[in-house]
Scaffold this motif. Structure first.
Motif, mmCIF file in Angstrom:
data_model
loop_
_atom_site.group_PDB
_atom_site.id
_atom_site.type_symbol
_atom_site.label_atom_id
_atom_site.label_comp_id
_atom_site.label_asym_id
_atom_site.label_seq_id
_atom_site.Cartn_x
_atom_site.Cartn_y
_atom_site.Cartn_z
ATOM 1 N N ARG A 193 0.854 -1.185 0.000
ATOM 2 C CA ARG A 193 0.000 0.000 0.000
ATOM 3 C C ARG A 193 0.894 1.240 0.000
ATOM 4 O O ARG A 193 1.633 1.474 0.955
ATOM 5 N N LEU A 194 0.811 2.011 -1.061
ATOM 6 C CA LEU A 194 1.602 3.229 -1.129
ATOM 7 C C LEU A 194 0.997 4.288 -0.211
ATOM 8 O O LEU A 194 -0.224 4.347 -0.049
ATOM 9 N N GLY A 196 0.541 7.359 -0.691
ATOM 10 C CA GLY A 196 -0.263 8.360 -1.365
ATOM 11 C C GLY A 196 0.344 9.741 -1.228
ATOM 12 O O GLY A 196 1.300 9.965 -0.473
ATOM 13 N N CYS A 197 -0.221 10.707 -1.933
ATOM 14 C CA CYS A 197 0.307 12.069 -1.950
ATOM 15 C C CYS A 197 -0.330 12.879 -0.823
ATOM 16 O O CYS A 197 -1.542 13.110 -0.820
ATOM 17 N N ALA A 237 3.794 -1.352 -7.721
ATOM 18 C CA ALA A 237 2.977 -0.143 -7.767
ATOM 19 C C ALA A 237 3.885 1.075 -7.741
ATOM 20 O O ALA A 237 4.997 1.036 -7.212
ATOM 21 N N ALA A 239 3.502 5.706 -7.838
ATOM 22 C CA ALA A 239 2.679 6.914 -7.929
ATOM 23 C C ALA A 239 3.593 8.125 -7.856
ATOM 24 O O ALA A 239 4.688 8.064 -7.288
ATOM 25 N N CYS A 241 3.841 12.541 -7.232
ATOM 26 C CA CYS A 241 3.216 13.706 -6.612
ATOM 27 C C CYS A 241 4.042 14.946 -6.965
ATOM 28 O O CYS A 241 5.266 14.875 -7.023
ATOM 29 N N GLN A 255 -1.031 14.960 -8.974
ATOM 30 C CA GLN A 255 -0.693 13.598 -8.595
ATOM 31 C C GLN A 255 -1.146 12.654 -9.692
ATOM 32 O O GLN A 255 -2.052 12.968 -10.466
ATOM 33 N N ALA A 256 -0.503 11.499 -9.749
ATOM 34 C CA ALA A 256 -0.843 10.540 -10.803
ATOM 35 C C ALA A 256 -0.415 9.142 -10.393
ATOM 36 O O ALA A 256 0.619 8.958 -9.742
ATOM 37 N N ARG A 257 -1.239 8.171 -10.741
ATOM 38 C CA ARG A 257 -0.833 6.774 -10.655
ATOM 39 C C ARG A 257 0.048 6.506 -11.866
ATOM 40 O O ARG A 257 -0.364 6.770 -12.998
ATOM 41 N N PRO A 259 1.419 5.228 -14.970
ATOM 42 C CA PRO A 259 0.835 4.274 -15.908
ATOM 43 C C PRO A 259 1.864 3.477 -16.703
ATOM 44 O O PRO A 259 1.523 2.517 -17.373
ATOM 45 N N TRP A 350 3.950 12.388 -16.581
ATOM 46 C CA TRP A 350 2.992 11.890 -15.588
ATOM 47 C C TRP A 350 2.163 13.013 -14.983
ATOM 48 O O TRP A 350 0.973 12.876 -14.742
#
Length: 353
Positions: A193-194, A196-197, A237, A239, A241, A255-257, A259, A350
């Motif tokens: 689990r990342l 996140g930003c 995974a 991501a 920011c 922010q972006a996942r 791809p 991104w």
């Protein structure tokens, strides 16, 4: 054998040629605790050496890596006990393949002779050691089930030795162990689990003059002591920011996942955080991509990109890319690197320009 010896030659040459301090010698072994891990450290190489394999090869069912905090480490916690159950035979072969003093001395003499240098009669390998302040005492415990008692191999990283039952071999098997341990974890992928930003980053959270200000690096625990790649395991995974300075706080702007193909992302980050060097005609090696951008106490990034990655072992790492007022990449506990044009371009793809 020569390939294996080669991995330890550079470190041992440094021990031989550098200013050194004698390491006290004794033959006492450690007291075992839970899981067979030592609860007390032992001294250096006893005089004399027994021939034969370092540890018994038959019947080994697992190998455990143990780190015992030393009194000088000021409360440092013990490293997580890592137990290898896959590829145990190969790991035992690594331990038994470590060179003896005579074999290593012969290899050192051959290599230095090829460079036009002649080493003295007694190299004092295992007796003359550096004084690096390691916070833990390292050991490996080979378990044999009910066949025989565990074999506790004591590793002295200052002296470059591995010892058990009156035998001393040379080298540090840590990287070989962790390579297999990571493969064991990768074979049973863990959910990652990342973080996140975050909406905002207080200046203290990115202040590199404070320990808490460095990027998160959970990968370090299983990466190895002489790591060359920031991310040795495949990613699961990623991501990105983007932050901009607003007063005393960096605020999230995009922010972006990620791809892209994660293997290409891993390669990009490994290249961007690696040390680039050149060697001149005199044999002097210099780093070409180092920077002190971001290391000043009062320096704050006006623009900062952060890449969060999780790998198949379940570990998470953070890569910070300063965009302004200067450019740098920070990850793990290494110094700043000048970001590659490809990394900056990929971040813009991104997150937008």
């Amino acid at each position: 054998m020569l390939l294996r010896v080669g991995r330890v030659v550079a470190g041992v040459v440094a021990l031989v040629l550098a200013a050194s301090a004698a390491f006290p010698l004794n033959a006492r072994g450690p007291r075992p605790g839970a899981g067979g891990c030592p609860v007390s450290s032992a001294g250096g190489w006893e005089r004399g050496d027994r021939p034969g394999e370092l540890v018994p090869a038959d019947g080994a069912v697992s190998v455990t890596m143990c780190e015992l905090p030393l009194p000088s480490s000021q409360g440092q916690a013990a490293g997580a006990v890592k137990r290898l159950t896959d590829g145990v035979g190969a790991m035992v072969s690594e331990l038994n393949g470590l060179p003896t003093r005579d074999a290593l001395e012969a290899e050192l003499r051959r290599r230095e002779s090829a460079k036009g240098r002649v080493l003295g009669d007694d190299l004092h390998l295992g007796e003359i050691c550096t004084l690096v302040g390691y916070g833990t005492s390292l050991s490996f415990v080979v378990h044999y089930g009910n066949v025989r008692r565990p074999a506790v191999v004591l590793v002295d990283r200052n002296c470059g030795t591995a010892r058990y039952a009156g035998r001393t071999r040379f080298g540090d098997p840590s990287d070989a162990f962790l390579r297999r341990y990571r493969a064991q974890l990768e074979a049973r992928p863990a959910l990652v689990r990342l973080p996140g930003c975050a909406d905002a980053l207080p200046a203290a959270d990115i202040d590199l003059t404070r320990p808490r200000g460095w990027p998160r690096d959970d990968v370090a625990a299983n990466r190895g002591f002489r790591w060359r790649a920031l991310l040795p395991s495949p990613l699961s995974a990623a991501a990105a920011c983007r932050y901009r300075l607003d007063g005393d706080v960096l605020r999230l702007r995009a922010q972006a996942r990620v791809p892209d193909d994660l293997e290409s992302v891993r390669s990009l980050l490994n290249v961007s955080t690696a040390v680039d060097t050149v060697t001149d005609r005199g044999g002097t090696e210099s780093v070409t991509n180092a920077t002190d951008c971001g290391l000043g106490r009062f320096t704050r990034p006006a623009a900062l990109d952060v890449v969060w990655v999780g790998d198949t072992t379940g570990a998470v790492a953070e890569v910070r890319v300063w965009r302004a007022p200067c450019r740098a990449v920070y990850a793990g506990s290494t110094g700043g690197r000048i970001p590659t044009a490809e990394l900056l371009s990929r971040l813009d793809a991104w997150l937008g320009r």
